[in-house]
Write a protein that holds these residues in place. Structure first.
Motif, PDB file in Angstrom:
ATOM      1  N   THR A  58      39.846  30.708  33.826  1.00  0.00           N
ATOM      2  CA  THR A  58      40.678  31.869  34.158  1.00  0.00           C
ATOM      3  C   THR A  58      40.987  31.888  35.648  1.00  0.00           C
ATOM      4  O   THR A  58      40.375  31.168  36.436  1.00  0.00           O
ATOM      5  N   ARG A  59      41.936  32.763  36.029  1.00  0.00           N
ATOM      6  CA  ARG A  59      42.264  32.939  37.454  1.00  0.00           C
ATOM      7  C   ARG A  59      41.548  34.159  38.010  1.00  0.00           C
ATOM      8  O   ARG A  59      42.020  34.807  38.923  1.00  0.00           O
ATOM      9  N   GLY A  60      40.402  34.457  37.458  1.00  0.00           N
ATOM     10  CA  GLY A  60      39.644  35.635  37.837  1.00  0.00           C
ATOM     11  C   GLY A  60      39.491  36.543  36.640  1.00  0.00           C
ATOM     12  O   GLY A  60      40.436  36.741  35.870  1.00  0.00           O
ATOM     13  N   TYR A 108      35.428  34.967  40.421  1.00  0.00           N
ATOM     14  CA  TYR A 108      36.162  33.711  40.533  1.00  0.00           C
ATOM     15  C   TYR A 108      35.168  32.545  40.642  1.00  0.00           C
ATOM     16  O   TYR A 108      34.120  32.657  41.296  1.00  0.00           O
ATOM     17  N   ARG A 166      37.075  41.214  40.648  1.00  0.00           N
ATOM     18  CA  ARG A 166      37.058  40.193  39.620  1.00  0.00           C
ATOM     19  C   ARG A 166      36.208  39.004  40.087  1.00  0.00           C
ATOM     20  O   ARG A 166      36.067  38.752  41.278  1.00  0.00           O
ATOM     21  N   VAL A 206      35.902  29.209  34.995  1.00  0.00           N
ATOM     22  CA  VAL A 206      36.752  28.074  35.389  1.00  0.00           C
ATOM     23  C   VAL A 206      38.079  28.128  34.623  1.00  0.00           C
ATOM     24  O   VAL A 206      39.135  27.746  35.150  1.00  0.00           O
TER      25      VAL A 206
END
Length: 348
Positions: free
Chosen positions: A25-27, A66, A64, A23
């Motif tokens: 991070t952007r991936g 998400y 990655r 949550v």
């Protein structure tokens, strides 16, 4: 916040730690997530796979991981967990009641038993009388609701003279005259003495008979039972304790009917007040509200004989009417029934 915020939702420790990192991070790739978690890459991949399986994360085309918005996925999980906890609490409560019933208490039917039918009620009345060791206590009502009743009156449970058993009976005032008897004479047949103690009150709350504070019979009133007579049999319990307390309260406030063999209270007797057994019986019935005719029938004498005895007691008390006679008798101990003065109940 707890180190395992989503433990209650069934997430493993690694998945619990991984989701907040996703949550934030952007991936994130597996290797970076493993570094942030301080675990091996394989454990990080396994945690992300678990989150994906619960709908909390997804793997992008770039390799990655998400997060999925928490409100759309965690809220249903939280709701399900809350429902499971509610059901668990209900189960716990039911198990607690069952445990108490089996291991700490009694079944409801073991405390209160409903007995229906005249024959069954009669058998229980006999059993209560036979089980008494030291004392029987009874409320006797003889009003319109019970005068023609087929249910054995609680008085019948204690009417027979049994050596060593003390009986305390409270009558309703209005019913004594309708019975056409001297209650003391009826309760203490010839050859017995000081086993029955009778008091009178204006109104009784129930009909009742209790043996040794361990068993009670409680006939249901006429307006609360089906056509066949019904009675409650009550064993040791809080309910039985409450009935005993009720009896003692009514007994304490009721007016005692003097005993011909007990004599006046030594501490309260006035000089020159010797009274015959017949006079004490007449006084007892006079207190209960009996008419001259009813007293004469109960004693088997003429009405004028009853009136002469009453006049003699009025002269002895120095009063000129029956109301003052009753007041004088109560004040000077003529009405004492002897209960609580330390007499020993005869053993035979």
């Amino acid at each position: 916040m707890s180190e395992r915020p989503f433990e209650a939702l069934g997430l493993s420790a690694d998945a619990d730690r991984a989701y907040p990192l996703l949550v934030a991070t952007r991936g994130v790739a597996d290797a970076e997530l493993a570094r942030q978690m301080g675990v091996s890459r394989a454990r990080a991949e396994e945690a992300c796979g678990e989150l994906a399986g619960r709908g909390l994360a997804k793997l992008g085309r770039d390799g990655r991981w998400y997060p999925v918005p928490p409100q759309s996925t965690l809220l249903p999980l939280v709701s399900r967990a809350q429902e499971q906890l509610r059901r668990g609490r209900e189960l716990l409560d039911r198990l607690g009641v069952e445990y108490q019933r089996v291991h700490e208490g009694h079944r409801a039917e073991e405390i209160v038993r409903v007995v229906e039918g005249q024959a069954a009620i009669g058998r229980w009345a006999e059993q209560l009388h036979a089980s008494a060791v030291s004392e029987l206590m009874a409320f006797v009502r003889t009003d319109k609701d019970t005068a023609d009743d087929t249910v054995p009156d609680p008085l019948a449970c204690g009417s027979a003279a049994v050596p060593g058993i003390r009986r305390r009976v409270v009558f309703e005032r209005a019913g004594l005259e309708s019975m056409g008897l001297d209650p003391l004479a009826a309760l203490d047949p010839p050859g017995t003495r000081q086993q029955a103690f009778v008091r009178v009150t204006d109104r009784l709350p129930v009909r009742l008979c209790v043996a040794d504070h361990s068993l009670a019979l409680l006939p249901l009133p006429a307006d609360a039972r089906p056509p066949d007579p019904v009675m409650l049999v009550i064993r040791p319990s809080g309910l039985l304790d409450a009935l005993v307390t009720l009896f003692e309260s009514v007994w304490a406030d009721a007016v005692p009917l003097g005993r011909p063999d007990a004599g006046p209270s030594p501490a309260r007797a006035d000089a020159g007040s010797a009274r015959s057994a017949v006079q004490l019986r007449i006084l007892a019935m006079l207190v209960s509200g009996s008419t001259d005719a009813a007293m004469a029938r109960a004693l088997g004498v003429a009405v004028r004989t009853v009136q002469r005895h009453i006049a003699a007691m009025q002269r002895d008390a120095g009063v000129d009417n029956r109301i003052r006679l009753v007041w004088h008798a109560a004040r000077h101990g003529w009405l004492d029934d002897g209960y609580g003065r330390g007499e020993v109940v005869p053993s035979g």
